[in-house]
Design a protein around this motif. Structure first.
Motif, PDB file in Angstrom:
ATOM      1  N   ASP A  33      -4.293  15.278  30.256  1.00  0.00           N
ATOM      2  CA  ASP A  33      -4.138  14.468  31.471  1.00  0.00           C
ATOM      3  C   ASP A  33      -5.319  13.507  31.616  1.00  0.00           C
ATOM      4  O   ASP A  33      -5.136  12.341  31.996  1.00  0.00           O
ATOM      5  N   VAL A  57      -4.918  10.634  29.123  1.00  0.00           N
ATOM      6  CA  VAL A  57      -3.915   9.652  29.560  1.00  0.00           C
ATOM      7  C   VAL A  57      -4.484   8.783  30.676  1.00  0.00           C
ATOM      8  O   VAL A  57      -4.365   7.551  30.651  1.00  0.00           O
ATOM      9  N   LYS A 114      -1.957   6.626  24.303  1.00  0.00           N
ATOM     10  CA  LYS A 114      -0.841   5.845  24.849  1.00  0.00           C
ATOM     11  C   LYS A 114       0.478   6.388  24.307  1.00  0.00           C
ATOM     12  O   LYS A 114       0.571   6.757  23.144  1.00  0.00           O
ATOM     13  N   ASN A 155       2.142  15.344  35.644  1.00  0.00           N
ATOM     14  CA  ASN A 155       1.722  13.977  35.328  1.00  0.00           C
ATOM     15  C   ASN A 155       2.161  13.605  33.919  1.00  0.00           C
ATOM     16  O   ASN A 155       2.669  12.504  33.672  1.00  0.00           O
ATOM     17  N   ASN A 181       6.099  13.363  33.608  1.00  0.00           N
ATOM     18  CA  ASN A 181       6.653  12.164  34.245  1.00  0.00           C
ATOM     19  C   ASN A 181       6.374  10.910  33.424  1.00  0.00           C
ATOM     20  O   ASN A 181       7.014   9.879  33.632  1.00  0.00           O
ATOM     21  N   ARG A 182       5.441  11.023  32.507  1.00  0.00           N
ATOM     22  CA  ARG A 182       5.118   9.889  31.650  1.00  0.00           C
ATOM     23  C   ARG A 182       6.077   9.777  30.457  1.00  0.00           C
ATOM     24  O   ARG A 182       6.313   8.702  29.932  1.00  0.00           O
TER      25      ARG A 182
END
Lengths: 152, 425
Positions: free
Chosen positions: B287, B290, B296, B325, B328-329
């Motif tokens: 996390d 990111v 990426k 997190n 959801n990416r």
């Protein structure tokens, strides 16, 4: 005639050019090369299905469930005393499972690539308890298998 | 260790009774909320699995030894003694019927850490010789070999060679001054080698220096599970010594629930001094990477998926937001289970249960809670972040003829990294 495959970049590029049915077939050929490391008859049975064409959906589903169960049974449970020779059988089952994985579940890797990696891992298991390094041997064998398939 | 005996077991339990434990017993209002929070009670309906009942032998010793009322009862012959029969009767409740998931502690209205007491009472059961064979074997191998599953360094080296040849990526061993020391669980080494490959790919893209320690590659801690603090301390010390020797800034706990509890929360207390480094769970590190733009991703998984929170990581470890997190990416159809996050239901195999063959049937019964959660959602994929949860869930799904693939979150994230030309694979 296809030029000889000599590294993983060429190997993966060639695999990416195969359709789903071809992926299953070539994956099955990779598994056959390490079949001796497994003593579970369900693995060989699943390869028959993986190599087949125009099979009824329930036949494929049955084989898929069977190899998935074989895979689960072959893993080393948490906290158990691991045996790498037995663990080779787990990776052979995983390789066979990859060949029958429903399309869209291979996380973009392709069935044949996943089968190839698990087959190599099965060989690697034999090196875990010894100085034997069979990784290159298995990679080369897979290059040869794929080259022969593409040339046929 | 000297030979176990009932007397040693009783003494060990007495040694675990401190002020918090005494206040917990005094404060219990017998409300029964802990029962409704425990999947071994809810799925069996058997009141013996009520969490507070699992520490009844400890309560008896506390009352008899440390309360006036209890001493009077004992003098009059009115109290129940803790003896071999007690240990035999409670052994399966303490080890088979508890995953140390901590849900009971969270719902207790007076704040009793019941799960913590069960961890403590295991010290007595181990000392008395009433512990499952599977956990005894795992603990013995962890001490003697360095891995509960008997994994030795050459096996890790063989796997690293396999990974390096397949990907062209570097996996450093004993690199002094590296920023991160990456720990692995034996489950990942033996069953899920894709975890290490994912780490190598992520670290490569993040441009971070990292290493594996030849003297302490193992993250798991059987001492915590069986309840022998001396073993737990020894296993933590190996990691601490290796981290100090290599001079790393951060130790990364892998996708293994109790390993995180052991090294992050219990470790410093076990060795009796603060660490000279930070400890983070792999999901915390990912996390951070990111958020800092160090890694990426591209593309999104469109299958309907949900996330199973490993208890030790979410409820006990506080790592709840980070996996969401990350998901959801990379996932466009991520849905939550009811009671997700800190209140999630355990898979049924934690706390040493999955290492205990005797508990297999009970574990599958307990899985019915997770089964109901998954059926309510109708997901295509299940994501988690603990190798032990993963296999427990796979076994449960297989038993119930549910065809849902299970993926490790670290591995999934690595699959969505922007392609790097430097990698061969």
């Amino acid at each position: 005639m296809m030029s000889t495959i000599s590294n993983d970049k060429q190997f993966r590029d060639a695999l990416n050019g195969l359709n789903a049915q071809q992926q299953r077939l070539v994956g099955a050929l990779f598994v056959e090369n390490v079949l001796g490391l497994s003593n579970d008859p369900r693995v060989a049975q699943s390869l028959v299905v993986a190599k087949g064409t125009d099979l009824a959906e329930d036949v494929v589903n049955l084989a898929r469930r069977s190899i998935k169960a074989a895979c689960l049974e072959a893993h080393t449970r948490c906290g158990a005393d691991g045996e790498w020779t037995d663990q080779a059988g787990y990776f052979v089952a995983r390789a066979a499972e990859a060949c029958l994985e429903p399309e869209g579940r291979s996380q973009g890797k392709g069935a044949a690539w996943k089968a190839a990696m698990s087959a190599r891992m099965a060989r690697t298991c034999l090196a875990a308890d010894s100085d034997e390094d069979a990784h290159d041997t298995e990679s080369q064998a897979q290059y040869q298998i794929l080259t022969s398939y593409l040339d046929a | 260790m000297s030979a176990p005996s009932v007397e040693k077991g009783i003494q060990a339990i007495k040694g675990q009774i401190d002020a918090p434990v005494a206040s917990f017993f005094s404060a219990c209002v017998h409300c029964g909320l802990c029962a409704e929070a425990c999947l071994f009670y809810t799925e069996t309906g058997d009141p013996k699995y009520t969490p507070i009942n699992k520490v009844e032998p400890m309560r008896r010793i506390w009352e008899r030894e440390y309360t006036l009322f209890g001493k009077a009862k004992a003098a009059l012959g009115l109290s129940k003694e803790v003896d071999a029969d007690t240990f035999a009767e409670w052994e399966t409740l303490v080890y088979d019927g508890c995953t140390l998931c901590g849900r009971c502690s969270l719902v207790c209205p007076v704040g009793n850490d019941i799960s913590g007491m069960i961890r403590k009472i295991r010290e007595g059961f181990a000392a008395a010789g009433y512990a499952p064979e599977g956990l005894i074997g795992a603990s013995t191998r962890a001490v003697e070999i360095g891995s509960p599953m008997g994994v030795k360094l050459p096996a890790v080296q063989a796997q690293i060679k396999h990974l390096q040849k397949n990907t062209g990526l570097d996996v450093p061993i004993d690199a002094k001054g590296a920023e991160y020391l990456v720990l692995l669980s034996s489950m990942e080494i033996m069953n899920f080698p894709e975890y290490l490959e994912a780490i190598a790919r992520i670290m490569h893209q993040a441009g971070k220096s990292w290493t594996i320690a030849s003297k302490a590659f193992e993250a798991t801690n059987s001492g915590i599970q069986i309840g022998v603090s001396d073993i737990a301390k020894l296993l933590v010390s190996r990691v601490v010594d290796a981290a100090d020797e290599l001079g790393v800034k951060t130790v990364i706990s892998p996708e293994c629930g109790h390993a995180f509890t052991a090294i992050r929360w219990d470790g410093a207390n076990l060795i009796g001094r603060p660490y000279g480094f930070e400890v983070k769970h792999i999901l915390e590190v990912l996390d951070e990477f990111v958020k800092k733009g160090l890694i990426k991703t591209e593309g999104m998984e469109d299958a309907k998926l949900t996330y199973h929170d490993p208890c030790q990581i979410a409820r006990k470890g506080g790592v709840v937001e980070q996996p969401r997190n990350l998901l959801n990416r990379i996932a466009s159809n991520f849905v939550e289970m009811e009671d997700a996050g800190e209140m999630n239901w355990c898979c049924g195999g934690g706390g040493g249960v999955s290492a205990n063959e005797r508990a297999d049937e009970l574990k599958l019964t307990a899985f019915n809670r997770k089964k109901a959660q998954l059926e309510a959602l109708g997901v295509d994929t299940l994501v988690t972040a603990c190798a032990n949860c993963r296999l427990t869930l796979e076994e449960g799904l297989e038993e119930n003829n549910m065809d849902i693939p299970i993926v490790g979150l670290t591995e999934m994230l690595a699959e969505y990294l922007v392609e790097d030309d430097k990698e061969q694979a």
